[in-house]
Design a protein around this motif. Sequence first.
Motif, PDB file in Angstrom:
ATOM      1  N   LYS A  31      13.405   5.326 -21.776  1.00 33.05           N
ATOM      2  CA  LYS A  31      12.664   5.185 -20.519  1.00 33.05           C
ATOM      3  C   LYS A  31      11.521   4.209 -20.751  1.00 33.05           C
ATOM      4  O   LYS A  31      10.810   4.306 -21.755  1.00 33.05           O
ATOM      5  CB  LYS A  31      12.108   6.540 -20.074  1.00 33.05           C
ATOM      6  N   LEU A  32      11.348   3.277 -19.834  1.00 35.98           N
ATOM      7  CA  LEU A  32      10.303   2.271 -19.998  1.00 35.98           C
ATOM      8  C   LEU A  32       9.096   2.632 -19.143  1.00 35.98           C
ATOM      9  O   LEU A  32       9.255   3.067 -17.997  1.00 35.98           O
ATOM     10  CB  LEU A  32      10.827   0.898 -19.556  1.00 35.98           C
ATOM     11  N   PRO A  33       7.887   2.432 -19.677  1.00 34.71           N
ATOM     12  CA  PRO A  33       6.687   2.730 -18.875  1.00 34.71           C
ATOM     13  C   PRO A  33       6.706   2.005 -17.529  1.00 34.71           C
ATOM     14  O   PRO A  33       6.210   2.521 -16.540  1.00 34.71           O
ATOM     15  CB  PRO A  33       5.538   2.225 -19.753  1.00 34.71           C
ATOM     16  N   LYS A  34       7.305   0.815 -17.506  1.00 38.81           N
ATOM     17  CA  LYS A  34       7.309   0.042 -16.259  1.00 38.81           C
ATOM     18  C   LYS A  34       8.581   0.233 -15.441  1.00 38.81           C
ATOM     19  O   LYS A  34       8.821  -0.520 -14.490  1.00 38.81           O
ATOM     20  CB  LYS A  34       7.116  -1.442 -16.564  1.00 38.81           C
ATOM     21  N   THR A  39      13.477  -3.573 -10.888  1.00 38.38           N
ATOM     22  CA  THR A  39      14.639  -3.540 -10.003  1.00 38.38           C
ATOM     23  C   THR A  39      15.846  -3.365 -10.915  1.00 38.38           C
ATOM     24  O   THR A  39      16.013  -4.124 -11.880  1.00 38.38           O
ATOM     25  CB  THR A  39      14.753  -4.855  -9.208  1.00 38.38           C
ATOM     26  N   HIS A  40      16.645  -2.365 -10.612  1.00 39.62           N
ATOM     27  CA  HIS A  40      17.717  -1.982 -11.531  1.00 39.62           C
ATOM     28  C   HIS A  40      19.067  -2.229 -10.869  1.00 39.62           C
ATOM     29  O   HIS A  40      19.221  -2.013  -9.665  1.00 39.62           O
ATOM     30  CB  HIS A  40      17.566  -0.511 -11.917  1.00 39.62           C
ATOM     31  N   PHE A  41      20.008  -2.671 -11.674  1.00 44.47           N
ATOM     32  CA  PHE A  41      21.319  -3.041 -11.147  1.00 44.47           C
ATOM     33  C   PHE A  41      22.408  -2.370 -11.968  1.00 44.47           C
ATOM     34  O   PHE A  41      22.267  -2.212 -13.188  1.00 44.47           O
ATOM     35  CB  PHE A  41      21.520  -4.559 -11.232  1.00 44.47           C
ATOM     36  N   GLY A  42      23.497  -2.048 -11.278  1.00 45.60           N
ATOM     37  CA  GLY A  42      24.627  -1.452 -11.982  1.00 45.60           C
ATOM     38  C   GLY A  42      25.939  -2.054 -11.512  1.00 45.60           C
ATOM     39  O   GLY A  42      26.083  -2.435 -10.346  1.00 45.60           O
ATOM     40  N   ILE A  57       9.762  -8.462 -12.705  1.00 41.69           N
ATOM     41  CA  ILE A  57       9.169  -9.740 -12.318  1.00 41.69           C
ATOM     42  C   ILE A  57       7.660  -9.625 -12.408  1.00 41.69           C
ATOM     43  O   ILE A  57       7.056  -8.716 -11.835  1.00 41.69           O
ATOM     44  CB  ILE A  57       9.617 -10.147 -10.899  1.00 41.69           C
ATOM     45  N   GLU A  58       7.071 -10.526 -13.180  1.00 39.64           N
ATOM     46  CA  GLU A  58       5.628 -10.493 -13.395  1.00 39.64           C
ATOM     47  C   GLU A  58       5.142 -11.918 -13.629  1.00 39.64           C
ATOM     48  O   GLU A  58       5.763 -12.672 -14.398  1.00 39.64           O
ATOM     49  CB  GLU A  58       5.340  -9.642 -14.646  1.00 39.64           C
ATOM     50  N   ASP A  59       4.045 -12.271 -12.982  1.00 38.02           N
ATOM     51  CA  ASP A  59       3.449 -13.600 -13.169  1.00 38.02           C
ATOM     52  C   ASP A  59       4.463 -14.722 -12.983  1.00 38.02           C
ATOM     53  O   ASP A  59       4.499 -15.685 -13.765  1.00 38.02           O
ATOM     54  CB  ASP A  59       2.799 -13.726 -14.558  1.00 38.02           C
ATOM     55  N   GLY A  60       5.332 -14.573 -12.012  1.00 34.60           N
ATOM     56  CA  GLY A  60       6.255 -15.658 -11.690  1.00 34.60           C
ATOM     57  C   GLY A  60       7.429 -15.814 -12.633  1.00 34.60           C
ATOM     58  O   GLY A  60       8.201 -16.767 -12.511  1.00 34.60           O
ATOM     59  N   SER A  61       7.567 -14.900 -13.573  1.00 36.82           N
ATOM     60  CA  SER A  61       8.777 -14.981 -14.390  1.00 36.82           C
ATOM     61  C   SER A  61       9.449 -13.611 -14.441  1.00 36.82           C
ATOM     62  O   SER A  61       8.814 -12.571 -14.224  1.00 36.82           O
ATOM     63  CB  SER A  61       8.495 -15.534 -15.785  1.00 36.82           C
ATOM     64  N   ASP A  92      16.833 -16.358  -6.554  1.00 36.66           N
ATOM     65  CA  ASP A  92      16.529 -16.184  -5.131  1.00 36.66           C
ATOM     66  C   ASP A  92      15.083 -15.731  -4.909  1.00 36.66           C
ATOM     67  O   ASP A  92      14.510 -15.963  -3.845  1.00 36.66           O
ATOM     68  CB  ASP A  92      17.483 -15.165  -4.496  1.00 36.66           C
ATOM     69  N   GLN A  93      14.511 -15.050  -5.910  1.00 36.78           N
ATOM     70  CA  GLN A  93      13.108 -14.608  -5.808  1.00 36.78           C
ATOM     71  C   GLN A  93      12.150 -15.758  -6.141  1.00 36.78           C
ATOM     72  O   GLN A  93      10.942 -15.580  -6.156  1.00 36.78           O
ATOM     73  CB  GLN A  93      12.814 -13.454  -6.775  1.00 36.78           C
ATOM     74  N   LYS A  94      12.712 -16.893  -6.496  1.00 34.41           N
ATOM     75  CA  LYS A  94      11.948 -18.096  -6.814  1.00 34.41           C
ATOM     76  C   LYS A  94      11.007 -17.881  -8.008  1.00 34.41           C
ATOM     77  O   LYS A  94       9.864 -18.358  -8.005  1.00 34.41           O
ATOM     78  CB  LYS A  94      11.183 -18.612  -5.594  1.00 34.41           C
ATOM     79  N   VAL A  95      11.478 -17.175  -9.003  1.00 38.07           N
ATOM     80  CA  VAL A  95      10.720 -17.108 -10.251  1.00 38.07           C
ATOM     81  C   VAL A  95      10.995 -18.388 -11.039  1.00 38.07           C
ATOM     82  O   VAL A  95      12.021 -19.046 -10.843  1.00 38.07           O
ATOM     83  CB  VAL A  95      11.093 -15.871 -11.099  1.00 38.07           C
ATOM     84  N   SER A  96      10.062 -18.747 -11.906  1.00 37.38           N
ATOM     85  CA  SER A  96      10.220 -20.017 -12.610  1.00 37.38           C
ATOM     86  C   SER A  96      11.187 -19.900 -13.775  1.00 37.38           C
ATOM     87  O   SER A  96      11.911 -20.839 -14.092  1.00 37.38           O
ATOM     88  CB  SER A  96       8.868 -20.516 -13.096  1.00 37.38           C
ATOM     89  N   LYS A  97      11.195 -18.749 -14.438  1.00 35.81           N
ATOM     90  CA  LYS A  97      12.128 -18.607 -15.560  1.00 35.81           C
ATOM     91  C   LYS A  97      12.564 -17.166 -15.702  1.00 35.81           C
ATOM     92  O   LYS A  97      11.928 -16.241 -15.180  1.00 35.81           O
ATOM     93  CB  LYS A  97      11.513 -19.115 -16.857  1.00 35.81           C
ATOM     94  N   ILE A  98      13.660 -17.019 -16.411  1.00 34.11           N
ATOM     95  CA  ILE A  98      14.159 -15.687 -16.739  1.00 34.11           C
ATOM     96  C   ILE A  98      14.199 -15.599 -18.255  1.00 34.11           C
ATOM     97  O   ILE A  98      14.536 -16.570 -18.933  1.00 34.11           O
ATOM     98  CB  ILE A  98      15.526 -15.424 -16.077  1.00 34.11           C
ATOM     99  N   TRP A  99      13.804 -14.455 -18.797  1.00 28.26           N
ATOM    100  CA  TRP A  99      13.735 -14.335 -20.254  1.00 28.26           C
ATOM    101  C   TRP A  99      14.100 -12.931 -20.692  1.00 28.26           C
ATOM    102  O   TRP A  99      14.164 -11.996 -19.885  1.00 28.26           O
ATOM    103  CB  TRP A  99      12.352 -14.737 -20.762  1.00 28.26           C
ATOM    104  N   CYS A 100      14.348 -12.809 -21.974  1.00 29.31           N
ATOM    105  CA  CYS A 100      14.683 -11.491 -22.524  1.00 29.31           C
ATOM    106  C   CYS A 100      14.355 -11.444 -24.013  1.00 29.31           C
ATOM    107  O   CYS A 100      14.261 -12.484 -24.669  1.00 29.31           O
ATOM    108  CB  CYS A 100      16.161 -11.162 -22.314  1.00 29.31           C
ATOM    109  N   ASN A 101      14.176 -10.246 -24.496  1.00 33.92           N
ATOM    110  CA  ASN A 101      14.120 -10.012 -25.935  1.00 33.92           C
ATOM    111  C   ASN A 101      15.558  -9.760 -26.368  1.00 33.92           C
ATOM    112  O   ASN A 101      16.105  -8.694 -26.108  1.00 33.92           O
ATOM    113  CB  ASN A 101      13.266  -8.781 -26.255  1.00 33.92           C
ATOM    114  N   ALA A 102      16.164 -10.744 -27.012  1.00 32.02           N
ATOM    115  CA  ALA A 102      17.592 -10.624 -27.343  1.00 32.02           C
ATOM    116  C   ALA A 102      17.764 -10.075 -28.755  1.00 32.02           C
ATOM    117  O   ALA A 102      17.102 -10.538 -29.691  1.00 32.02           O
ATOM    118  CB  ALA A 102      18.254 -11.994 -27.241  1.00 32.02           C
TER     119      ALA A 102
END
Length: 139
Positions: A31-34, A39-42, A57-61, A92-102
């Motif tokens: 479980k994540l604090p945030k 927004t969760h998808f399945g 989504i936070e600070d445009g990313s 579509d949300q117009k964020v500048s980038k998408i990122w992850c801890n891979a």
Amino acid sequence: MKTKITQLSASETWILRHNVMWPTKPLDYVKLPKDLEGTHFGLWKDEILVSVVSLFIEDGSAQFRKLATETDKQGNGYGTALLSYVMQYASDQKVSKIWCNARTDKTSFYKKFGMIETDRRFTKGNQDYVIMEKVIWKG
Ligand SMILES: CC(C)(COP(=O)(O)OP(=O)(O)OC[C@H]1O[C@@H](n2cnc3c(N)ncnc32)[C@H](O)[C@@H]1OP(=O)(O)O)[C@@H](O)C(=O)NCCC(=O)NCCS
């Protein structure tokens, strides 16, 4: 194959996250604090939830976390379909980038989506990670 992608509540992701990613830890570990801000998808196959991912989504990313496909259903394209959907959603949300801890053993999977490895790396819970990102909207 009858599949569909829907949004989920955070709690609907927890069991699959736990089974796939951290089965030896208590359920609370996944479980994540945030989670409530995400927004969760399945992805559902024949009304059974087989793959989940969560977007923050936070600070445009946009960061996606906890992409997981049920262990015995992996390698069928479900993770690819779900991540493609989420990348389009983020775009579509117009964020500048998408990122992850891979997880470092998953970098080739993410490279197929045009994500690139940054030089930011860390280790957590005996697992090595690298931050990967993709610029998706230049405004
Ligand atoms: C990473 C993960 C989410 C991928 O989900 P998935 O549903 O297996 O993803 P896909 O089936 O779309 O892709 C998996 C592989 O199968 C291949 N594949 C895609 N569609 C396929 C199909 N129809 N038939 C056969 N193989 C296919 C993909 O090319 C991919 O290959 P790669 O791993 O060499 O890049 C899944 O392996 C998982 O849950 N792993 C454990 C948790 C984890 O590590 N999460 C990521 C943390 S960073």
